[in-house]
Scaffold this active site. Structure first.
Site, PDB file in Angstrom:
ATOM      1  N   ARG A  15      -2.198   8.083 -33.825  1.00 51.11           N
ATOM      2  CA  ARG A  15      -1.394   6.751 -34.560  1.00 51.11           C
ATOM      3  C   ARG A  15      -0.082   7.450 -34.182  1.00 51.11           C
ATOM      4  O   ARG A  15       0.007   8.460 -33.771  1.00 51.11           O
ATOM      5  CB  ARG A  15      -1.382   6.910 -35.844  1.00 51.11           C
ATOM      6  CG  ARG A  15      -2.003   5.977 -37.160  1.00 51.11           C
ATOM      7  CD  ARG A  15      -2.240   6.173 -37.893  1.00 51.11           C
ATOM      8  NE  ARG A  15      -3.074   8.128 -38.305  1.00 51.11           N
ATOM      9  CZ  ARG A  15      -3.131   7.815 -39.854  1.00 51.11           C
ATOM     10  NH1 ARG A  15      -3.144   7.395 -40.417  1.00 51.11           N
ATOM     11  NH2 ARG A  15      -3.616   9.203 -40.007  1.00 51.11           N
ATOM     12  N   LYS A  75       1.135  12.392 -40.110  1.00 51.71           N
ATOM     13  CA  LYS A  75       0.844  13.746 -40.741  1.00 51.71           C
ATOM     14  C   LYS A  75       1.314  14.591 -41.025  1.00 51.71           C
ATOM     15  O   LYS A  75       2.297  14.418 -40.105  1.00 51.71           O
ATOM     16  CB  LYS A  75      -0.613  14.055 -39.551  1.00 51.71           C
ATOM     17  CG  LYS A  75      -1.747  13.101 -39.739  1.00 51.71           C
ATOM     18  CD  LYS A  75      -2.185  12.396 -41.175  1.00 51.71           C
ATOM     19  CE  LYS A  75      -2.509  13.396 -41.977  1.00 51.71           C
ATOM     20  NZ  LYS A  75      -3.926  13.157 -43.021  1.00 51.71           N
ATOM     21  N   TYR A  94       3.374  12.192 -44.117  1.00 55.50           N
ATOM     22  CA  TYR A  94       2.483  11.831 -45.101  1.00 55.50           C
ATOM     23  C   TYR A  94       2.594  13.697 -45.283  1.00 55.50           C
ATOM     24  O   TYR A  94       2.206  14.213 -44.391  1.00 55.50           O
ATOM     25  CB  TYR A  94       0.790  11.864 -44.535  1.00 55.50           C
ATOM     26  CG  TYR A  94       0.920   9.846 -45.159  1.00 55.50           C
ATOM     27  CD1 TYR A  94       1.185   9.899 -45.599  1.00 55.50           C
ATOM     28  CD2 TYR A  94       0.517   9.446 -43.681  1.00 55.50           C
ATOM     29  CE1 TYR A  94       0.161   7.551 -46.266  1.00 55.50           C
ATOM     30  CE2 TYR A  94       0.469   7.958 -43.594  1.00 55.50           C
ATOM     31  CZ  TYR A  94       0.681   7.137 -45.120  1.00 55.50           C
ATOM     32  OH  TYR A  94       0.543   6.381 -44.902  1.00 55.50           O
ATOM     33  N   HIS A  96       1.153  15.280 -48.613  1.00 57.68           N
ATOM     34  CA  HIS A  96      -0.300  15.753 -49.200  1.00 57.68           C
ATOM     35  C   HIS A  96       0.101  17.252 -49.597  1.00 57.68           C
ATOM     36  O   HIS A  96      -1.462  18.146 -49.660  1.00 57.68           O
ATOM     37  CB  HIS A  96      -1.746  15.678 -48.152  1.00 57.68           C
ATOM     38  CG  HIS A  96      -1.720  14.149 -47.897  1.00 57.68           C
ATOM     39  ND1 HIS A  96      -2.099  12.997 -49.167  1.00 57.68           N
ATOM     40  CD2 HIS A  96      -1.558  13.216 -47.354  1.00 57.68           C
ATOM     41  CE1 HIS A  96      -2.524  12.110 -48.787  1.00 57.68           C
ATOM     42  NE2 HIS A  96      -1.985  11.897 -47.633  1.00 57.68           N
ATOM     43  N   GLU A 118       3.213   9.458 -49.820  1.00 58.50           N
ATOM     44  CA  GLU A 118       2.444   9.443 -50.600  1.00 58.50           C
ATOM     45  C   GLU A 118       2.809   9.343 -52.048  1.00 58.50           C
ATOM     46  O   GLU A 118       2.296   8.744 -52.617  1.00 58.50           O
ATOM     47  CB  GLU A 118       1.138  10.206 -50.443  1.00 58.50           C
ATOM     48  CG  GLU A 118       1.802  11.791 -50.929  1.00 58.50           C
ATOM     49  CD  GLU A 118       1.843  12.114 -49.633  1.00 58.50           C
ATOM     50  OE1 GLU A 118       2.013  14.012 -49.930  1.00 58.50           O
ATOM     51  OE2 GLU A 118       2.256  11.724 -48.695  1.00 58.50           O
ATOM     52  N   ARG A 203      -8.313  -2.638 -64.282  1.00 59.98           N
ATOM     53  CA  ARG A 203      -9.334  -2.854 -62.444  1.00 59.98           C
ATOM     54  C   ARG A 203     -10.768  -2.691 -62.383  1.00 59.98           C
ATOM     55  O   ARG A 203     -10.856  -3.855 -61.779  1.00 59.98           O
ATOM     56  CB  ARG A 203      -8.868  -1.018 -61.684  1.00 59.98           C
ATOM     57  CG  ARG A 203      -7.099  -0.622 -61.495  1.00 59.98           C
ATOM     58  CD  ARG A 203      -7.347   0.918 -61.167  1.00 59.98           C
ATOM     59  NE  ARG A 203      -6.398   1.485 -60.813  1.00 59.98           N
ATOM     60  CZ  ARG A 203      -5.932   2.954 -60.751  1.00 59.98           C
ATOM     61  NH1 ARG A 203      -7.153   3.468 -60.470  1.00 59.98           N
ATOM     62  NH2 ARG A 203      -4.830   3.155 -60.425  1.00 59.98           N
ATOM     63  N   SER A 220     -16.575   5.279 -65.949  1.00 53.82           N
ATOM     64  CA  SER A 220     -16.318   6.556 -64.851  1.00 53.82           C
ATOM     65  C   SER A 220     -16.943   7.446 -66.207  1.00 53.82           C
ATOM     66  O   SER A 220     -16.353   7.629 -66.554  1.00 53.82           O
ATOM     67  CB  SER A 220     -15.294   6.789 -63.904  1.00 53.82           C
ATOM     68  OG  SER A 220     -16.116   7.680 -62.849  1.00 53.82           O
ATOM     69  N   VAL A 239     -10.799   8.340 -55.399  1.00 55.47           N
ATOM     70  CA  VAL A 239      -9.830   8.732 -56.499  1.00 55.47           C
ATOM     71  C   VAL A 239      -8.153   9.398 -55.652  1.00 55.47           C
ATOM     72  O   VAL A 239      -8.544  10.430 -55.182  1.00 55.47           O
ATOM     73  CB  VAL A 239     -10.562   9.745 -57.372  1.00 55.47           C
ATOM     74  CG1 VAL A 239      -9.599  10.121 -58.811  1.00 55.47           C
ATOM     75  CG2 VAL A 239     -12.389   8.830 -57.937  1.00 55.47           C
ATOM     76  N   VAL A 267     -12.204  10.230 -49.396  1.00 53.69           N
ATOM     77  CA  VAL A 267     -11.431   9.348 -48.717  1.00 53.69           C
ATOM     78  C   VAL A 267     -10.535  10.475 -49.334  1.00 53.69           C
ATOM     79  O   VAL A 267      -9.191  10.468 -48.799  1.00 53.69           O
ATOM     80  CB  VAL A 267     -11.276   8.279 -48.161  1.00 53.69           C
ATOM     81  CG1 VAL A 267     -10.499   7.412 -48.363  1.00 53.69           C
ATOM     82  CG2 VAL A 267     -12.947   7.230 -48.545  1.00 53.69           C
ATOM     83  N   ASP A 270      -7.551  14.312 -48.219  1.00 57.38           N
ATOM     84  CA  ASP A 270      -5.826  15.075 -47.771  1.00 57.38           C
ATOM     85  C   ASP A 270      -5.717  15.306 -49.801  1.00 57.38           C
ATOM     86  O   ASP A 270      -4.563  16.038 -49.255  1.00 57.38           O
ATOM     87  CB  ASP A 270      -5.363  13.911 -47.763  1.00 57.38           C
ATOM     88  CG  ASP A 270      -5.079  13.659 -46.042  1.00 57.38           C
ATOM     89  OD1 ASP A 270      -5.534  13.885 -45.539  1.00 57.38           O
ATOM     90  OD2 ASP A 270      -5.144  12.015 -46.411  1.00 57.38           O
ATOM     91  N   ALA A 299     -10.319  14.487 -42.480  1.00 60.77           N
ATOM     92  CA  ALA A 299      -8.358  14.007 -43.000  1.00 60.77           C
ATOM     93  C   ALA A 299      -7.749  12.790 -42.987  1.00 60.77           C
ATOM     94  O   ALA A 299      -7.014  12.802 -43.414  1.00 60.77           O
ATOM     95  CB  ALA A 299      -7.980  15.350 -42.906  1.00 60.77           C
TER      96      ALA A 299
END
Length: 363
Positions: A15, A75, A94, A96, A118, A203, A220, A239, A267, A270, A299
């Site tokens: 990217r 990134k 991003y 993280h 994020e 949700r 959950s 999550v 997922v 990160d 990641a």
């Protein structure tokens, strides 16, 4: 303002921070844009595309960082970039931070201004700069999971959609946010049976309203997770804790309850991952096996589909890039509360509460 667009150097990250249309808007607003040669090639944009809209093409990453007042990336910077970052330089990407003490310490030491995609947050609590990549990653999670369920790569040998006379595969989705919703949509489209878990009943009601009947919802809990992992073929971890580390919903000892060849796609990697056995992998070596369970924990999942991902990302980041460039970060953040929430580290100080709390006494 002088804006730099370096080439991403994380493993198989294709990217780029801005497409030529974005550069065009910045130049039109009177800014200078320095693009590292071949920065956009992985996403389908050659140097001539950027030069034609007024960018200045520079030969290397060092020159980009040296000239720019603001760096626009995709990134987080990696170790080789740390020495290039200057005091007071704005880094918009991003980050993280919760997943890396080394990165956090390096950005504190750099005394740069770190604005994280994020954690930019709308008034309604949505994360506009994370959403498109979460959409891509959620859809890709099923695409990748379906592939790694194949027997030659140690999966269970299950076709998610099944065939007449044979039941479909079963997909368990942890989290009904953007990632979970997109994963459920893709899995349902293939004909799989989908169970989606979340602690947010609003949700779950939304999922029930929009999904077909073979997508079922449950609250959950550890009990429900333990019950479902025994008979599901593909498990998606989607999550999110804003700015913080993801909770470990599946522990190492739970793997023994799963059938050999079950595939887990995290997922949330990160943000540290929501499986205890998660460790970040790359597109070059995307999987590993623990207790006969296949783990896919790349990641930068959207980096595998860079044309789609780069366009989707620039659609949402460009308005913020323009605000930062036109006003400077201090005035832009003062006038835009959503952008102000993107401030994570400012000139050596952690200013985002969740990150500050997480790294208390660690950096």
């Amino acid at each position: 303002m002088k804006i730099g667009l370096p080439k991403e150097i994380k493993n198989n990250e294709n990217r780029v921070g801005l497409i030529p249309a974005g550069v065009y808007e910045l130049v039109k607003n009177g800014h200078s844009v320095y693009v590292q040669s071949s920065a956009g090639v992985g996403s389908g944009f050659v140097d001539a595309d950027y030069a034609s809209v007024g960018a200045q093409i520079v030969p290397d990453i060092e020159t980009v960082y040296d000239l720019a007042e603001m760096i626009v990336k995709v990134k987080e910077p990696i170790a080789s970039e740390y020495p290039l970052i200057k005091q007071d330089q704005v880094i918009f990407t991003y980050f993280h931070f919760a997943s890396s003490t080394e990165l956090t310490r390096a950005m504190i030491d750099s005394k740069a201004v770190c604005i994280a995609y994020e954690t930019v947050e709308d008034e309604d609590g949505t994360l506009p700069l994370l959403t498109p990549m979460s959409e891509v990653a959620g859809r890709m999670a099923i695409q990748q999971g379906a592939k790694y369920l194949e027997k030659p790569i140690k999966g269970r040998g299950v076709l998610l959609g099944g065939v007449p006379g044979v039941p479909p595969g079963k997909v368990l989705v942890l989290g009904a946010g953007v990632v979970g919703l997109q994963a459920a949509k893709m899995a349902a489209g293939l004909g799989a049976h989908v169970t989606i878990l979340d602690i947010n009943m609003k949700r779950l009601r939304h999922v029930n309203d929009i999904m077909p009947s073979h997508v079922v919802t449950e609250y959950s809990s550890e009990y429900n997770i333990k019950r479902h992992i025994k008979n599901h073929d593909l498990i998606i971890g989607g999550v999110l804790v804003k700015g913080g580390k993801a909770p470990k919903l599946i522990t190492r000892d739970m793997l023994k309850e799963m059938r050999p060849g079950t595939v887990m796609v995290d997922v949330a990697v990160d943000q540290g991952g929501c499986f205890e056995t998660t460790r970040a992998t790359t597109h070059e070596n995307p999987t590993y096996i623990i207790d006969d369970i296949v783990h896919y924990c790349v990641a930068n999942m959207p980096g595998a589909v860079p044309y789609t991902s780069t366009l989707a990302l620039t659609n949402v980041t460009l308005p913020y890039v323009l605000k930062l460039a036109n006003l400077g970060y201090e005035e832009a953040c003062a006038k835009n509360n959503d952008l102000a929430k993107g401030l994570n580290i400012v000139k050596g100080e952690i200013v985002y509460d969740e990150i500050k709390e997480f790294f208390e006494d660690k950096v």
